[in-house]
Design a protein around this motif. Structure first.
Motif, PDB file in Angstrom:
ATOM      1  N   ASP A  12       0.771  -1.368  -0.078  1.00  0.00           N
ATOM      2  CA  ASP A  12       0.085  -0.060   0.062  1.00  0.00           C
ATOM      3  C   ASP A  12       0.665   1.686   0.084  1.00  0.00           C
ATOM      4  O   ASP A  12      -0.235   2.186  -0.699  1.00  0.00           O
TER       5      ASP A  12
ATOM      6  N   CYS B 150       4.872  -3.336  -7.862  1.00  0.00           N
ATOM      7  CA  CYS B 150       4.653  -4.661  -6.746  1.00  0.00           C
ATOM      8  C   CYS B 150       6.164  -5.323  -6.568  1.00  0.00           C
ATOM      9  O   CYS B 150       5.616  -7.109  -6.036  1.00  0.00           O
TER      10      CYS B 150
ATOM     11  N   HIS C   9       0.033  -7.755  -2.746  1.00  0.00           N
ATOM     12  CA  HIS C   9      -0.625  -7.182  -3.876  1.00  0.00           C
ATOM     13  C   HIS C   9      -0.452  -6.360  -5.313  1.00  0.00           C
ATOM     14  O   HIS C   9       1.222  -5.988  -5.557  1.00  0.00           O
TER      15      HIS C   9
ATOM     16  N   ARG D 170      -1.559  -3.887  -7.271  1.00  0.00           N
ATOM     17  CA  ARG D 170      -2.552  -2.424  -7.631  1.00  0.00           C
ATOM     18  C   ARG D 170      -2.302  -1.900  -8.239  1.00  0.00           C
ATOM     19  O   ARG D 170      -2.137  -1.257  -9.767  1.00  0.00           O
TER      20      ARG D 170
ATOM     21  N   ASP E 195      -0.888 -12.714  -5.425  1.00  0.00           N
ATOM     22  CA  ASP E 195      -2.613 -12.615  -5.199  1.00  0.00           C
ATOM     23  C   ASP E 195      -3.419 -12.825  -7.252  1.00  0.00           C
ATOM     24  O   ASP E 195      -4.319 -12.095  -7.111  1.00  0.00           O
TER      25      ASP E 195
ATOM     26  N   GLY F  20      -5.177  -7.476  -7.504  1.00  0.00           N
ATOM     27  CA  GLY F  20      -4.593  -6.024  -7.943  1.00  0.00           C
ATOM     28  C   GLY F  20      -5.151  -5.418  -8.533  1.00  0.00           C
ATOM     29  O   GLY F  20      -5.378  -3.991  -8.768  1.00  0.00           O
TER      30      GLY F  20
ATOM     31  N   GLU G  83      -8.638  -4.988 -10.317  1.00  0.00           N
ATOM     32  CA  GLU G  83      -8.794  -4.048  -9.026  1.00  0.00           C
ATOM     33  C   GLU G  83      -8.680  -2.773  -9.636  1.00  0.00           C
ATOM     34  O   GLU G  83      -9.866  -1.699  -9.651  1.00  0.00           O
TER      35      GLU G  83
ATOM     36  N   THR H  42     -12.968  -6.910  -7.401  1.00  0.00           N
ATOM     37  CA  THR H  42     -12.396  -8.021  -8.151  1.00  0.00           C
ATOM     38  C   THR H  42     -13.522  -9.242  -7.606  1.00  0.00           C
ATOM     39  O   THR H  42     -13.046 -10.334  -8.394  1.00  0.00           O
TER      40      THR H  42
END
Length: 358
Positions: free
Chosen positions: A69, A91, A109, A111, A139, A143, A146, A152
């Motif tokens: 995050d 990531c 994740h 994302r 994952d 992500g 998303e 998701t």
């Protein structure tokens, strides 16, 4: 001799560009009359964008969500209407803030990778090449979906597919593993990302559930396709969104003029952080050695750690394999002084080469 120096990255210690520079310096010190030619490589993992940026395009910085995050600064490469980006910048293992453990293995994740894709598409890219490898997450690309589709569930996957309609999407990877099972993302790569047995079980179960969502929205099987397990299963999500898989090493080779360089080389010097059985499954070192053999050029590997024996290396068509860790005397020194130790070992190999030569 003309020596083509074409390493991949050395894990988190050296980028491919840095490794090539260290090896070139070492070779020149050992054989000053030779001509070293630096051509750093990548199979889509860490360094994919940096390697291509030296040849094509313009890096564009974007702030995206990191694997846990916290915001991270990543780059995508604009080359006309084509965008190149890599999962490791959004990531990667190096972005976890410390050694991976079961907690980070489950929480990490993808994302930020979806946000990078969105940035490239919003800037007008009509082809997006996503380099896969070196991720800290497993994952299944949840992500990523998303970020592109706003959720998701099946509707989010459909929304992400609609957003990328008309975009040529390419998953650039030489990893052939499926998403699930004994050769899948969680079982094979999860432990490298800190997952213990319990975490692997959680990740496998999550990805099995997620695969059903992806396949329901895409209307096709993706979990079993070669490359679905790449970068913690990001490959599966990209395939569900309409991507085709291409060899990451081939993408880089096409932009670095590899064929013409091999045609004029007398020796290929390559390497990576860990040379092991996974390396034999189509990664940069072996792909390069096979291409070099087609031109009758021998290949020497210098790796951070070597976990194959001489017979396995010879069977793979390699002239010789050397370990930086063995040269340094410890993993600690090999990593803390990565460039210096790589340079010193390369110089030693260069000085020995007439006795081992063609």
């Amino acid at each position: 001799m003309r020596v083509l120096i074409a390493p991949d990255s050395f894990g988190d210690t050296l980028t491919a560009v840095q490794a090539a520079a260290a090896m070139a310096a070492g070779w020149s010190a050992g054989r000053p009359d030779d001509e070293p030619i630096e051509a750093p490589q990548s199979d889509g993992g860490p360094g994919f964008v940096d390697v291509l940026a030296a040849r094509i395009g313009e890096p564009i910085a974007v702030t995206v969500d990191g694997p846990l995050d916290a915001p991270v600064r990543a780059h995508w490469l604009a080359a006309g209407d084509t965008a190149y980006l890599e999962s490791a910048q959004a990531c990667g293992l190096a972005l976890l803030g410390g050694p991976p453990d079961p907690r980070t293995a489950v929480a990490a994740h993808s994302r930020g990778v979806g946000q990078l894709i969105a940035a490239a598409v919003d800037a007008g890219a009509t082809t997006v090449v996503v380099g896969l490898g070196g991720s800290g997450c497993t994952d299944g690309g949840r992500g990523l979906v998303e970020a592109l589709g706003g959720g998701t569930d099946r509707a989010a996957v459909a929304s992400a597919r609609e957003r990328l309609a008309g975009i040529r999407l390419i998953a650039a990877t030489d990893v052939r593993n499926p998403l699930l099972g004994e050769h899948g993302a969680a079982v094979v790569f999860g432990p490298q990302k800190g997952a213990d047995a319990a975490a692997v079980e959680v990740l496998e179960r999550r990805n099995a559930e997620w695969a059903r969502v992806l396949e329901s929205a895409a209307g096709k099987r993706v979990a079993d396709v070669e490359g679905a397990g790449a970068a913690g299963g990001i490959g599966a999500a990209l395939l569900a969104l309409g991507a085709t898989r291409e060899s990451g090493a081939a993408v880089v080779a096409s932009h670095t003029g590899q064929e013409s360089l091999l045609a004029s080389a007398d020796l290929v010097l390559t390497g990576e952080g860990r040379f092991d059985h996974q390396s034999l499954r189509g990664k940069v070192v072996i792909a390069l050695a096979e291409a070099a053999a087609g031109h009758g050029v021998p290949t020497v590997v210098i790796a951070g750690q070597v976990q194959l024996d001489a017979g396995e290396a010879e069977a793979a068509g390699l002239r010789a394999v050397y370990s930086v860790t063995d040269h340094a005397g410890s993993v600690r020194l090999a990593m803390s002084d990565a460039a210096g130790q790589l340079r010193a070992l390369t110089e030693k190999v260069a000085r020995q080469w007439p006795q081992e030569g063609r």
